[in-house]
Design an enzyme around this catalytic site. Sequence first.
Site, short mmCIF file in Angstrom:
data_model
loop_
_atom_site.label_atom_id
_atom_site.label_comp_id
_atom_site.label_asym_id
_atom_site.label_seq_id
_atom_site.Cartn_x
_atom_site.Cartn_y
_atom_site.Cartn_z
N ASN A 136 -25.33 -65.39 -9.76
CA ASN A 136 -25.08 -65.23 -8.33
C ASN A 136 -25.99 -64.17 -7.71
OD1 ASN A 136 -23.39 -66.88 -6.89
ND2 ASN A 136 -21.54 -65.73 -7.27
N ASP A 163 -15.39 -67.38 -11.28
CA ASP A 163 -15.90 -68.11 -12.45
C ASP A 163 -14.82 -68.31 -13.50
OD1 ASP A 163 -15.61 -65.47 -13.16
OD2 ASP A 163 -17.48 -65.33 -14.27
N ARG A 216 -14.92 -76.36 -29.09
CA ARG A 216 -15.69 -77.38 -28.38
C ARG A 216 -16.06 -76.90 -26.98
NH1 ARG A 216 -11.84 -81.27 -29.93
NH2 ARG A 216 -11.21 -81.55 -27.74
#
Length: 316
Positions: free
Chosen positions: A193, A228, A248
């Site tokens: 950002n 986020d 994963r």
Amino acid sequence: MKLASDGPRPPTSENSEQFNQLQNLFDKSFKAARIGIWECTLPDETITWTDTVYELFGLEPRSPLTRAATVALYTPESRRKLTEVRNAAIRDGEGFTLDAQINSATGDLRWIRITAIVERQDGIPVRLFGMKQDITAEKTLFEQLRILAETDAVTGLASRAKFESMLDEVVASGASARKALLLIDLDSFKAVNDRLGHQAGDDCLREAARRISQAVPNATLIARLGGDEFAVIHDYGSVNDLEHVCQRVVDKLEWWVGSSANKFKVSASIGAAMILPGIAAKDIFAEADKALYAVKAAGKNGFRLLPISDPIADVA
């Protein structure tokens, strides 16, 4: 002298005209509002509708009606609800209001609002009557607003409000299927950002959402909580199974953002907690959040599952 004027006055051409004008205005107003009048005599169930009700159901005005044929135009769930409230109204003498969905004879799916009043004679129900109004536009607007409220505008994932509602629902249900909460935080998002700009930041969030969705395609819910931060509610069969799910996601959320001259590696930290019976949603969230901070303190780019209090939770 004062002449007596009590009692009804004889009709004149002037008040008859006023009545006709009011009646015409009344009819036009009801038609504009898509409101029609209906009645059903009991016990023979003879139905009478005004033209607007015929239009709502996609039928030719003044065509023959049978209750069985018109009830068949309701969707199964609305038909069930209508039967339930109608039987209760006839039994108890109380009217009702019901929003119901119909498949009209012309193939249009519509929502109608039914109001009903029960007329009784000597305690015996003899007639049901009321209004039916087209509320399709109202329901469509409500559904659009609901979707907006439950969807994150940037990523298209579920919103925080939808996540909180779903977590409360899962906790309250006490479902037999084991579920866990994963809290996900992007490790390098602030740098993206600050150095690449907010457009790049939004692109990064959308990419993260896509990657999470690929990593856990069978998740109960994937949501963006804000900034986020993301959350996943997911089934698991054992501790090892849950660890594989977390890994994963960690693996999938490791990629490079930006050009070669100004490049940042994005990764993710995950805190996980099992959704166990008897534990409040806020406490489950707090446990997952504690695990997330432990990952951050340990160097990020990994996951942590805090100690398990359920003695059977680690049995495959």
